[in-house]
Design a protein around this motif. Structure first.
Motif, short mmCIF file in Angstrom:
data_model
loop_
_atom_site.label_atom_id
_atom_site.label_comp_id
_atom_site.label_asym_id
_atom_site.label_seq_id
_atom_site.Cartn_x
_atom_site.Cartn_y
_atom_site.Cartn_z
N PHE A 136 29.39 -25.61 -6.63
CA PHE A 136 29.27 -26.41 -5.56
C PHE A 136 29.57 -25.53 -4.38
O PHE A 136 30.30 -24.48 -4.69
CB PHE A 136 30.05 -27.68 -5.41
CG PHE A 136 31.39 -27.41 -5.57
CD1 PHE A 136 32.68 -26.98 -4.71
CD2 PHE A 136 31.87 -27.35 -6.86
CE1 PHE A 136 33.54 -26.67 -5.42
CE2 PHE A 136 33.30 -27.19 -7.52
CZ PHE A 136 34.13 -26.76 -6.36
N LEU A 137 28.93 -25.89 -3.04
CA LEU A 137 29.24 -25.10 -1.75
C LEU A 137 29.74 -26.08 -0.96
O LEU A 137 29.09 -27.18 -0.62
CB LEU A 137 28.05 -24.54 -1.37
CG LEU A 137 27.40 -23.37 -1.75
CD1 LEU A 137 26.07 -23.25 -1.08
CD2 LEU A 137 28.34 -22.11 -1.30
N VAL A 138 30.49 -25.95 -0.03
CA VAL A 138 31.27 -26.73 0.97
C VAL A 138 30.72 -26.26 2.43
O VAL A 138 30.75 -24.96 2.58
CB VAL A 138 32.79 -26.90 0.93
CG1 VAL A 138 33.45 -27.49 2.00
CG2 VAL A 138 33.30 -27.41 -0.35
N SER A 139 30.52 -26.91 3.36
CA SER A 139 29.99 -26.35 4.64
C SER A 139 30.70 -27.76 5.49
O SER A 139 30.92 -28.53 5.38
CB SER A 139 28.58 -26.28 4.79
OG SER A 139 27.72 -27.59 4.41
N GLY A 140 30.86 -27.27 6.99
CA GLY A 140 31.17 -28.12 7.74
C GLY A 140 32.56 -28.32 7.85
O GLY A 140 33.16 -29.35 8.53
N THR A 141 33.41 -27.90 7.10
CA THR A 141 34.69 -28.08 6.74
C THR A 141 35.56 -27.16 5.99
O THR A 141 34.81 -26.28 5.40
CB THR A 141 34.90 -29.56 6.01
OG1 THR A 141 36.31 -29.82 6.09
CG2 THR A 141 34.47 -29.33 4.61
N GLY A 142 36.71 -27.02 5.96
CA GLY A 142 37.41 -26.06 5.19
C GLY A 142 38.14 -26.51 4.07
O GLY A 142 38.18 -27.72 3.99
N PRO A 143 38.93 -25.68 3.26
CA PRO A 143 39.16 -24.42 3.67
C PRO A 143 38.21 -23.22 3.23
O PRO A 143 38.42 -22.08 3.59
CB PRO A 143 40.37 -24.01 3.05
CG PRO A 143 40.55 -25.00 1.93
CD PRO A 143 39.71 -26.29 2.42
N ALA A 190 20.40 -36.39 -11.36
CA ALA A 190 20.04 -35.67 -12.53
C ALA A 190 20.82 -34.57 -12.57
O ALA A 190 21.48 -33.92 -11.56
CB ALA A 190 18.54 -35.04 -12.74
N PRO A 191 21.31 -34.14 -13.88
CA PRO A 191 22.50 -33.08 -14.14
C PRO A 191 22.11 -31.67 -13.36
O PRO A 191 22.96 -31.10 -12.77
CB PRO A 191 22.57 -32.79 -15.59
CG PRO A 191 21.94 -34.26 -16.10
CD PRO A 191 20.99 -34.60 -15.13
N GLY A 192 20.70 -31.36 -13.39
CA GLY A 192 20.48 -30.01 -12.62
C GLY A 192 20.21 -30.15 -11.26
O GLY A 192 19.48 -29.14 -10.64
N GLU A 193 20.08 -31.42 -10.81
CA GLU A 193 19.35 -31.55 -9.37
C GLU A 193 20.40 -30.98 -8.26
O GLU A 193 21.49 -31.04 -8.56
CB GLU A 193 19.30 -32.93 -9.16
CG GLU A 193 18.74 -33.64 -7.97
CD GLU A 193 18.44 -35.13 -7.71
OE1 GLU A 193 17.92 -35.30 -6.44
OE2 GLU A 193 18.67 -35.86 -8.59
N ASP A 225 15.23 -33.84 -5.68
CA ASP A 225 14.04 -34.97 -6.09
C ASP A 225 13.76 -35.88 -4.79
O ASP A 225 14.37 -36.60 -4.27
CB ASP A 225 14.76 -35.77 -7.11
CG ASP A 225 13.72 -36.82 -7.59
OD1 ASP A 225 12.57 -36.95 -6.87
OD2 ASP A 225 14.00 -37.56 -8.38
N GLY A 226 12.60 -35.19 -4.21
CA GLY A 226 12.11 -35.91 -3.00
C GLY A 226 11.72 -37.30 -3.00
O GLY A 226 11.50 -38.09 -2.10
N ARG A 227 11.37 -37.82 -4.10
CA ARG A 227 10.92 -39.20 -4.29
C ARG A 227 12.37 -40.28 -4.47
O ARG A 227 12.21 -41.43 -4.39
CB ARG A 227 10.30 -39.46 -5.64
CG ARG A 227 8.98 -38.58 -5.55
CD ARG A 227 8.11 -38.70 -6.94
NE ARG A 227 8.78 -38.60 -8.02
CZ ARG A 227 9.20 -37.52 -8.92
NH1 ARG A 227 8.93 -36.24 -8.13
NH2 ARG A 227 10.05 -37.65 -9.90
N ARG A 284 22.18 -23.42 -6.46
CA ARG A 284 21.45 -22.29 -6.55
C ARG A 284 20.05 -22.98 -7.29
O ARG A 284 19.03 -22.23 -7.49
CB ARG A 284 21.72 -21.38 -7.86
CG ARG A 284 23.00 -20.58 -7.03
CD ARG A 284 23.29 -19.63 -7.97
NE ARG A 284 24.24 -19.67 -9.19
CZ ARG A 284 24.87 -18.97 -9.79
NH1 ARG A 284 24.89 -17.72 -9.65
NH2 ARG A 284 25.57 -19.57 -10.80
N ALA A 285 20.09 -24.26 -7.63
CA ALA A 285 18.93 -24.77 -8.15
C ALA A 285 17.78 -24.82 -6.94
O ALA A 285 17.91 -24.99 -5.81
CB ALA A 285 18.92 -26.56 -8.37
N ALA A 286 16.50 -24.98 -7.31
CA ALA A 286 15.44 -24.96 -6.16
C ALA A 286 15.31 -26.11 -5.63
O ALA A 286 15.49 -27.25 -6.20
CB ALA A 286 14.19 -24.42 -7.03
N ALA A 287 15.16 -26.09 -4.27
CA ALA A 287 15.01 -27.31 -3.35
C ALA A 287 13.53 -27.65 -3.59
O ALA A 287 12.44 -26.83 -3.80
CB ALA A 287 15.07 -26.95 -1.96
#
Length: 128
Positions: free
Chosen positions: A6-13, A104-107, A85-87, A124-127
């Motif tokens: 995971f990645l965190v953005s808009g907040t710390g630390p 989904a697990p890899g989503e 998953d755009g749908r 790192r999964a493809a958007a």
């Protein structure tokens, strides 16, 4: 694997730093012992905790077939703001309308808590 990236953005630390947890369950919140720590922010030049984000905001559980996000108690809720998953619908769990959020697990998906804090799972999964 059975864990999470995971990645965190808009907040710390630990903003914009790829992080991982090896277990099939993680806690996300302000509490320093959470696997995903969010809500430590600087406002008006002062470091502090964003009290809109819970000490434990949500719990994420991974099974072989899905990732389930449980937020049954937070003040402001947890919102899905993006998913690969755009749908699939962008659901939320908030006061007065609680639900388990399923992926989904890899989503690749992005959850928002508080006002601006975001957590991207499987970054790192493809958007789509």
């Amino acid at each position: 694997g059975a864990g999470f990236e995971f990645l965190v953005s808009g907040t710390g630390p630990r903003t914009s730093e790829l992080q991982a947890a090896g277990s099939g369950s993680v806690l996300c919140g302000r509490f320093g012992l959470c696997d995903i720590v969010v809500g430590h922010e600087k406002r008006g030049g002062v470091e502090g905790e964003n009290l809109l984000i819970g000490r434990v905001q949500f719990i994420a559980l991974r099974t072989a077939h899905e990732v389930a996000i449980f937020d049954c108690w937070s003040k402001c809720g947890t919102r899905t703001v993006e998913r690969s998953d755009g749908r699939a619908p962008l659901l939320s769990s908030r006061p007065g309308s609680r639900r388990v959020l399923l992926f989904a697990p890899g989503e690749r998906f992005v959850l928002e808590v508080g006002e601006t804090a975001r957590v991207t799972f499987n970054p790192r999964a493809a958007a789509a």
